[in-house]
Enzyme design. Structure first.
Site, PDB file in Angstrom:
ATOM      1  N   GLU A  87       0.816  -1.334   0.023  1.00 45.72           N
ATOM      2  CA  GLU A  87      -0.014   0.091   0.129  1.00 45.72           C
ATOM      3  C   GLU A  87       0.723   1.217   0.180  1.00 45.72           C
ATOM      4  O   GLU A  87       0.576   2.413  -0.830  1.00 45.72           O
ATOM      5  CB  GLU A  87      -0.868  -0.042   1.247  1.00 45.72           C
ATOM      6  CG  GLU A  87      -2.149  -0.928   1.116  1.00 45.72           C
ATOM      7  CD  GLU A  87      -3.129  -0.949  -0.108  1.00 45.72           C
ATOM      8  OE1 GLU A  87      -3.008   0.087  -0.845  1.00 45.72           O
ATOM      9  OE2 GLU A  87      -3.604  -2.038  -0.436  1.00 45.72           O
ATOM     10  N   TYR A  98      -6.496   6.634   3.953  1.00 44.77           N
ATOM     11  CA  TYR A  98      -6.576   5.571   2.885  1.00 44.77           C
ATOM     12  C   TYR A  98      -5.827   4.337   3.346  1.00 44.77           C
ATOM     13  O   TYR A  98      -6.304   3.239   3.397  1.00 44.77           O
ATOM     14  CB  TYR A  98      -6.078   5.898   1.497  1.00 44.77           C
ATOM     15  CG  TYR A  98      -5.831   4.706   0.661  1.00 44.77           C
ATOM     16  CD1 TYR A  98      -6.832   4.134   0.076  1.00 44.77           C
ATOM     17  CD2 TYR A  98      -4.590   4.116   0.391  1.00 44.77           C
ATOM     18  CE1 TYR A  98      -6.916   2.867  -0.608  1.00 44.77           C
ATOM     19  CE2 TYR A  98      -4.420   2.869  -0.214  1.00 44.77           C
ATOM     20  CZ  TYR A  98      -5.299   2.276  -0.581  1.00 44.77           C
ATOM     21  OH  TYR A  98      -5.291   1.276  -1.276  1.00 44.77           O
ATOM     22  N   ASP A 112      -9.365   6.111  -2.279  1.00 42.16           N
ATOM     23  CA  ASP A 112      -8.155   6.449  -3.084  1.00 42.16           C
ATOM     24  C   ASP A 112      -8.788   7.044  -4.314  1.00 42.16           C
ATOM     25  O   ASP A 112     -10.069   7.413  -4.207  1.00 42.16           O
ATOM     26  CB  ASP A 112      -7.224   5.255  -3.521  1.00 42.16           C
ATOM     27  CG  ASP A 112      -7.931   4.342  -4.298  1.00 42.16           C
ATOM     28  OD1 ASP A 112      -9.133   4.297  -4.473  1.00 42.16           O
ATOM     29  OD2 ASP A 112      -7.184   3.823  -5.254  1.00 42.16           O
TER      30      ASP A 112
END
Length: 359
Positions: free
Chosen positions: A47, A130, A148
């Site tokens: 991520e 996020y 996102d």
DNA sequence: TAATCGTGGAT
DNA sequence: TATCCAAGATT
């Protein structure tokens, strides 16, 4: 305290979205290296790498990174320069420094277990709204929004929202919508499905609406305005800057500079660099050398190139010279480097371009 | 809120 | 060629 009225999504629409999107996802999801398991550490690394970075770019970096640091503790124990080196060329280097610091914190304070609650995980360096939601939902099956750019684009079209997605307030609105739409049983899959749809079907330009599993409930498609959404304020063009990089050699070695801990390319190595008023300014190059106690001969232009960051456009002149004598000590951020050391230290791409002229 | 922070691919 | 922008966070 006036209560904000949020958009409420019709329950039947929620049902359709959950069913159709998940069905589509399970038939069309890409086989990505971070989807092999639910190791929270690996999900975390992926991520961070994926922030503002394309999947195709991340894949080889992710593979090498996990090979080099298979577990959270492997990363926690690694020297910082080695970790930064593994990130070389990916950009946004504060990401890797924050990740390293956060992993060390998890190792020391949480028994090397990635926190599975929003409060704790959000306090980790580099973990914003996020990323927190992504890790919680994907690695821990917790119902949390992971909004996102893909999700904001999909929601903007699906519900015909004209909010500027560049505003932080818009993301919060989207998170409120996400919480209504995310199913309780497979929140991680659903969040990934939203992003996958945005990446493969609901693309920024020329969305493939005819192949979209949500076409029947998409407001933008119904109104024929999918190309007008999402709305986003235009970015400022990058600032034009004239720079001089110096290749200051002495025999088989040359001077390199470790950049400051903050700002552009923080912590990366580079050539001594100055901003100049005029391109190819020998005068300013000479002045810079004098100021740092260097006596330089045979000075000349070695090459020129341009490099565009997200907010700066560099017109670079690389000037080379031979160091005949210097006042000790040299600036503390400077170091002599030999040719065989070039690949040991982390240089950002803009400096790799300059080094290519000599090595 | 707006600026900062990289790089490369797509249009 | 120019512009956008890609699984954002920090200040």
């Amino acid at each position: 305290m006036g209560k904000k009225d949020h958009l409420t999504i019709d329950k039947e629409v929620v049902q359709v979205i959950g069913r159709e999107l998940l069905d589509w996802y399970y038939r069309n999801r890409r086989d990505l290296p971070w989807r092999k398991n639910q190791d929270p550490y690996k999900i975390w690394v992926s991520e961070i790498m994926l922030q503002q970075t394309r999947v195709d770019t991340v894949i080889p970096y992710f593979q090498r990174f996990i090979e080099q640091f298979p577990t959270l503790d492997d990363l926690a124990q690694a020297p910082e320069e080695q970790v930064i080196k593994a990130w070389e060329g990916l950009g946004y280097y504060s990401r890797v420094k924050n990740l390293h610091a956060a992993v060390k914190e998890v190792s020391a304070k949480y028994g090397s277990q990635v926190p599975d609650d929003l409060e704790t995980i959000s306090k980790l360096k580099g973990v914003g709204p996020y990323t927190a939601g992504a890790i919680l939902s994907i690695a821990f099956n917790k119902k949390a929004p992971a909004v996102d750019g893909n999700v904001m684009r999909v929601f903007s079209r699906l519900f015909a929202l004209t909010d500027d997605i560049a505003l932080a307030s818009t993301r919060k609105k989207m998170e409120h919508i996400a919480l209504q739409v995310i199913p309780n049983n497979v929140p991680g899959d659903f969040n990934q499905a939203l992003m996958e749809l945005g990446a493969l079907i609901c693309t920024p330009s020329s969305p493939q609406c005819l192949f979209c599993p949500l076409r029947s409930v998409c407001n933008a498609y119904a109104e024929g305005i999918e190309e007008e959404l999402p709305r986003k304020k235009k970015a400022k063009p990058p600032k034009q800057m004239k720079m001089v990089m110096l290749w200051l050699s002495q025999g088989q070695r040359a001077l390199i500079e470790k950049r400051p801990d903050e700002g552009l390319l923080a912590g990366m190595w580079g050539l001594p660099t100055i901003q100049v008023a005029e391109e190819e300014s020998m005068q300013e190059a000479h002045l810079f050398c004098d100021k740092n106690g260097l006596n330089v001969t045979n000075i000349k232009v070695a090459g020129k190139f341009e490099h565009i960051f997200s907010h700066q456009h560099w017109k670079v002149t690389v000037i080379q010279g031979e160091v005949s004598e210097w006042a000790s000590p040299l600036p503390s951020s400077w170091s002599w480097m030999t040719a065989d050391q070039v690949n040991e230290k982390p240089f950002s791409n803009v400096y790799r371009k300059a080094l290519q002229l000599f090595i």
